[in-house]
Design a protein around this motif. Structure first.
Motif, PDB file in Angstrom:
ATOM      1  N   GLU A 429     -15.236 -30.834 -13.691  1.00 28.16           N
ATOM      2  CA  GLU A 429     -15.923 -29.895 -14.563  1.00 28.16           C
ATOM      3  C   GLU A 429     -15.907 -30.364 -16.027  1.00 28.16           C
ATOM      4  N   VAL A 430     -14.840 -31.021 -16.429  1.00 32.65           N
ATOM      5  CA  VAL A 430     -14.748 -31.411 -17.846  1.00 32.65           C
ATOM      6  C   VAL A 430     -15.823 -32.429 -18.222  1.00 32.65           C
ATOM      7  N   TYR A 432     -18.948 -32.319 -17.174  1.00 32.11           N
ATOM      8  CA  TYR A 432     -20.118 -31.478 -17.453  1.00 32.11           C
ATOM      9  C   TYR A 432     -20.016 -30.931 -18.877  1.00 32.11           C
ATOM     10  N   HIS A 433     -18.826 -30.481 -19.210  1.00 31.50           N
ATOM     11  CA  HIS A 433     -18.582 -29.952 -20.548  1.00 31.50           C
ATOM     12  C   HIS A 433     -18.809 -31.043 -21.596  1.00 31.50           C
TER      13      HIS A 433
END
Lengths: 644, 434
Positions: A429-430, A432-433
């Motif tokens: 997920e990081v 994507y961030h």
């Protein structure tokens, strides 16, 4: 005939007793002939009940046991172990399934469910009365494992097995090892490149003296089964002898007049018919692609180590277990799918990765500068109309990571992601961030209204109705369209037919149990690892490879294996060898046997699964199945039918 | 009372008897190595044993876990210690570790307890049942739940009033208030950490009112309401026992959320919420179920098809993050959210709210290793020193990790990771034996 049968009826914590009146079942069977004791229990599988069964069998000298509970698929081994520990042969226990076959499907009819449960338990009692003690069969094991596919999963599994002292044969269909990861550049999320990872694995493979690696090797036949597979392989020649001078070979490559698309670079570059597989080439040895070689003889004039008449070899390998790690293919879009092959600036994600890997400072595609890149997600995955309903799992993360890495290498790129909802699960997920913080733009189209690729005034436009901005229609001009292609099973993978590995609805190989046995197959002794079972990233592939390896090791670490004696047996007197049984066998376990007197059917007990397909087709009733003999089945049918 | 620790030798120590620890234990034991499986809880089986059904196959979770538990339990090469904590692990050299264990007293002689539950009936003390996540009570003398393994009683001495009723009721006289903790010193060749994960504590997001509003539960509580060992025989809302008919799921509670220090995705919540929603459609056919989500991540084998099935069953999906929840006087809840489809702030009323809480690391093992520093990654999960090549290896050679110890994952991934850890441990033992 059994005289003292113990019957245990399970509530399954309400799963059964909510719909079946278990007390009524108990009373209905207590006077059945031979029944000595009937008990109701909250959870038959619980330790406390197991202990009680054990004590009952010993103290009351029970000679048969019936458990009426869930599917025998779940707890048959549990109860077999209980009766064995109590000193009874495990085939004197018969299971009645009153959950999957009664309480769950008949939850709307409690009286009917109870009546059906009574009938099933009575039938099980009828069967156990006639049950006979039989002993498991022992087979000798070949203490070697065949690993099919030398991608990262296959190599990792081979190394792990070799380090336990197991003999490993590692076969790879291509002339070069490394599989798909050899073609990848930087890997998420350690920045290690595919080449580096493959190099580490290859060096370890070479360092293990008990791994024999065959490249250009394909499985062609199997005779045998768990413990004793006899696998024939065919090894394609390289047409170049080992001790070839590098300089001369290089010249030979230069003079080769054949130019074809290089599949290592997903066809974005060309190679010769005689070629190396740079940059990830293991083993380091060139090869001639005989499919495209014109046998013009130009290379022969330069290098005397080339031999166009080398012949293929065949070998038979004896192994106790097989680990299949044949990997995946990137989805190949059909012509016109999001402009693929209709416009010349539409590429797939694997092509884009090779393009970036082969570029420095600036990105060019077909001579034109690339600044704006549009990524279209879920190409070949999550299809609403097509066959591939599944999500390919790795692509969201892989694309975002590729975009970030491309941006680090080439400074002036703009990234536009046309998604169907980003699935950077877990720690990914990081990324994507991070991509969002960098100003990469994300759009999301509805599942039934996918992006469109069009040209307008010779510019390429991606049109999308964006869910994230009130369904506004947005047009983005891009220089390059990257189709984020998912994973599909390897094409012409003959291993599945040879080993009879079943496939799922998604056409990937199917495991025995999705949750708890994700690397084993219904074919005993054959396990599956990596992306041949379904899409995975590197870490997941390595984990599955090691899991499959330990399952194989469990089989070959012992010199003998026990197998279920529930197999078909042929009465030679009655058999007339018509071959119907052999034709009906899905496991290829029956063959003709020639004795001096006559031809009869012979069952390979190690291969037979006891499915019973051969029984009804036999015209002379010469085949019987252990524990499912005619008297046993007939007594069950009689009981089931008697009270109707 | 101090006693000399008993000394024991094993090939591998596995810390944590959840599904990953059990799978790793069976893998290793099947190859002839001796394993000790140490579990701090009263029963092995971990969180999986408490679940209702599992996605995407909708298998009954207890039913597929108990065969594994039985297999581990009866395996001649596996020794199981429950109610046991590791106090320290020291690496001695490349060949072995020393570990200190304390097996806490249950005040019950395990071998003699038949699990008859008469002590439970006799005990006058009622406290919240941790295995039902506080939704019902249990006694101070109790068996965790019916399918616990081992299924023996324990006296919760912190809440016991020492009335002696259980002692009198026990037919086998196995309750022993003098029983002390027992210390063990282990010599093992390798260690697998399978300590699992913790659930995100939803009280940390105050605007969601978890713990104050009566009809907000977390997803684990909903698992219990739906499980075969469920506390009530029905799905009811805890505030007033009414059967809910408008249920909301709040996804990403404590995940993908920098404000609570957990920026990562928990990987399982979308799927377990889809599963619970489907089960609720079966249990409460008249109920409306709405899932509020950021993005649905149905990425595993058969998951996307499961998501499609959920949509076709009539479950409502609303793309939007819940801002806050307020409780009405009748116990219903008002959810305020950004509706991405219309771009507006909206409110909707539900009579039961389920918070799909995320996975956070269990850092219990981090203090065990003394001088050998136990490194963590940016999200406080233990460091995977060689992620792509050897994902189960910790930063200490010889110590491997299985299951959700290293990060969020679903059951199949936990099984695969346990397979990897056990294979690495076997290689490590054999290498050091040479």
């Amino acid at each position: 005939m059994k005289q003292k049968i113990g019957v245990y009826i399970c509530h399954c914590g309400g799963n059964i007793s909510d719909y079946v009146d278990v007390e009524k079942v108990r009373q209905a069977v207590i006077d059945e002939p031979g029944v000595a004791l009937v008990e109701n229990t909250m959870f038959a599988c619980a330790d406390s009940n197991q202990k009680k069964m054990l004590d009952d069998i010993k103290q009351q000298q029970l000679d048969g046991v019936v458990v009426a509970s869930c599917s025998p698929k779940l707890h048959q081994p549990t109860f077999q172990s209980v009766v064995e520990r109590a000193g009874l042969n495990k085939y004197n226990y018969i299971h009645a399934n009153i959950r999957e076959q009664v309480s769950w499907p008949h939850s709307d009819d409690k009286a009917g469910a109870t009546a059906k449960a009574i009938q099933l338990v009575k039938a099980a009692i009828a069967k156990v009365r006639l049950a006979e003690s039989i002993e498991p069969m022992q087979i000798e094991t070949e203490q070697a494992v065949l690993v099919v596919g030398a991608g990262i999963a296959g190599m990792k599994a081979a190394i792990a097995l070799a380090k336990t002292g197991t003999q490993v044969y590692l076969i790879e269909r291509e002339h070069f090892i490394g599989g798909r990861i050899a073609q990848w550049d930087v890997l998420c999320t350690t920045d290690e490149t595919g080449k580096e990872l493959v190099t580490r694995l290859y060096n370890e493979v070479k360092a293990c003296k008990n791994i024999v690696l065959f490249t250009g090797a394909e499985m062609i036949e199997n005779h045998g089964s768990k413990g004793n597979f006899k696998i024939s392989i065919r090894i394609k020649p390289r047409y170049i002898q080992k001790h070839c001078n590098d300089g001369r070979l290089q010249k030979a490559i230069e003079v080769c007049p054949v130019e074809i698309e290089d599949e290592f670079n997903f066809n974005i570059t060309k190679r010769k018919a005689i070629y190396h597989n740079f940059p990830s080439e293991y083993p380091h040895a060139a090869v001639i692609d005989m499919e495209h070689c014109t046998r013009c003889g130009e290379c022969l004039k330069i290098c005397d180590q080339i031999n166009l008449d080398q012949e293929e070899e065949r070998l038979e390998l004896k192994v106790g277990s097989i680990l299949v790690a044949t990997g995946f293919d990137p989805y190949e879009p059909v012509e016109g799918e999001f402009g693929y092959q209709a416009f010349d600036n539409v590429v797939t994600l694997p092509q884009f990765k090779r393009l970036v890997a082969n570029s420095e400072h600036k990105l060019y595609w077909k001579g034109k500068r690339v600044r704006n890149i549009g990524y279209i997600y879920c190409v070949g995955s999550r299809q609403t109309n097509g066959d591939n309903k599944y999500c390919s799992r790795y692509c969201c993360t892989s694309t975002i990571y590729a975009a970030i890495k491309a941006g680090e290498k080439i400074k002036d790129l703009n990234h536009f992601h046309f998604t169907r909802g980003i699935r950077t699960y877990g720690k990914q997920e990081v990324l994507y961030h991070e991509a969002s913080l960098q100003g990469q733009l994300f759009f999301q189209s509805p599942d039934d209204d996918l992006p469109k690729v069009e040209t307008k005034n010779s510019k390429t436009i991606i049109k999308v109705n964006d869910l994230l901005s009130l369904n506004h229609s947005i047009e983005t001009e891009v220089d390059l369209v990257v189709l984020v292609t998912g994973m599909v099973p390897r094409h012409n993978n003959t291993v599945s037919e040879i080993l009879k590995i079943p496939k799922g609805r998604d056409h990937f190989f199917n495991e025995i149990h999705m949750k708890l046995r994700p690397v084993e197959t219904v074919i005993d002794g054959v396990s599956i690892a990596g992306c041949c079972q379904g899409p995975k990233n590197v870490v997941e592939s390595i984990n599955s490879a090691l899991s499959a390896a330990i399952k194989c090791y469990s089989l070959v670490s012992q010199s003998h294996l026990q197998v279920e004696p529930i197999v078909a047996g042929v009465d030679e007197q009655l058999c007339e060898w018509c071959g119907l049984c052999a034709d009906s066998c899905p496991f290829d376990a029956i063959h003709m046997s020639q004795t001096p007197a006559k031809q009869t059917a012979l069952v390979n007990e190690a291969v037979c699964k006891g499915c019973g397909m051969c029984l009804p087709v036999c015209p002379t009733n010469a085949i019987q199945l252990n524990t499912y003999s005619d008297p046993e089945i007939e007594s069950m049918i009689q009981t089931l039918a008697s009270d109707l | 009372m101090t006693t000399q620790p008993e000394k024991l030798n094993f090939d591998v120590l596995i810390i944590g008897g959840g599904i990953a620890g059990i799978e790793a234990a069976i893998n290793i034991a099947n190859n002839g190595f001796k394993v000790i499986l140490a579990e701090k809880d009263l029963t092995i089986g971990g969180k999986m044993l408490l679940l209702s059904k599992v996605f995407p196959t909708l298998d009954c979770s207890a039913c597929i876990t108990t065969p594994k538990i039985s297999e581990a339990d009866r395996h001649p090469n596996i020794t199981i210690f429950t109610n046991t904590e590791i106090t320290s692990i020291e690496k001695q050299d490349a060949t072995y570790f020393k570990a200190n264990l304390v097996k806490h007293t249950r005040f019950v002689e395990e071998e003699d307890c038949t699990g008859c539950q008469l002590c439970e009936e006799a005990c006058p003390v009622v406290v919240p049942d941790q295995y039902q996540y506080g939704m019902v009570g249990r006694k101070a003398a109790y068996i965790p739940f019916n399918i616990a393994s081992p299924r023996v009683a324990t006296i919760d001495i912190d809440n016991c009033i020492l009335c002696g009723a259980c002692e009198k009721a026990c037919p086998t006289h196995c309750i022993n208030f003098m029983q002390a903790d027992k210390n063990y010193r282990l010599i093992v060749k390798s260690v697998i950490v399978a300590t699992g994960f913790k659930l995100f504590d939803a009280t940390k997001i105050q605007r969601y009112q978890y713990g104050t509003a009566k009809n907000i539960i977390n997803a684990m509580q909903m698992e219990r309401l739906l499980a075969p060992t469920r506390p009530y025989n029905h799905v009811i809302r805890p505030g007033d026992g009414r059967v809910p008919d408008k249920i909301a799921y709040v996804l990403c509670t404590g995940s993908r959320d920098f404000t609570v220090g957990n920026p990562i995705c928990s990987q399982i919540c979308c799927m377990y919420s889809l599963k619970q929603a489907q089960l609720l459609m079966g249990a409460l056919p008249m109920a409306d179920v709405t899932i509020y989500y950021i993005s649905i991540r149905s990425f595993g084998k058969g998951f996307e098809e499961f998501y499609e099935q959920a949509k076709s069953m009539g479950i409502n999906f609303v793309k939007g993050k819940i801002g806050n929840i307020t409780e009405k006087e009748n116990g219903n809840l008002i959810l305020r959210y950004e509706d991405v489809a219309s771009g507006r702030l909206k409110e909707s009323e539900h009579d039961l709210v389920v918070l799909s809480v995320g996975v956070v690391p269990n850092e219990d093992a981090s203090s065990l290793f003394g001088d050998a520093e136990w490194k963590q990654d940016a999200f406080h999960f233990p460091l995977q020193k060689d992620l792509l090549f050897n994902p189960s290896l910790s930063n200490i050679n010889g110590i491997f990790m299985a299951g959700t110890t290293t990060g969020p994952m679903d059951i199949p991934d936990a099984i695969l990771s346990a397979g990897a850890a056990s294979m690495e441990a076997i290689q490590y033992i054999q290498k050091t034996a040479l």
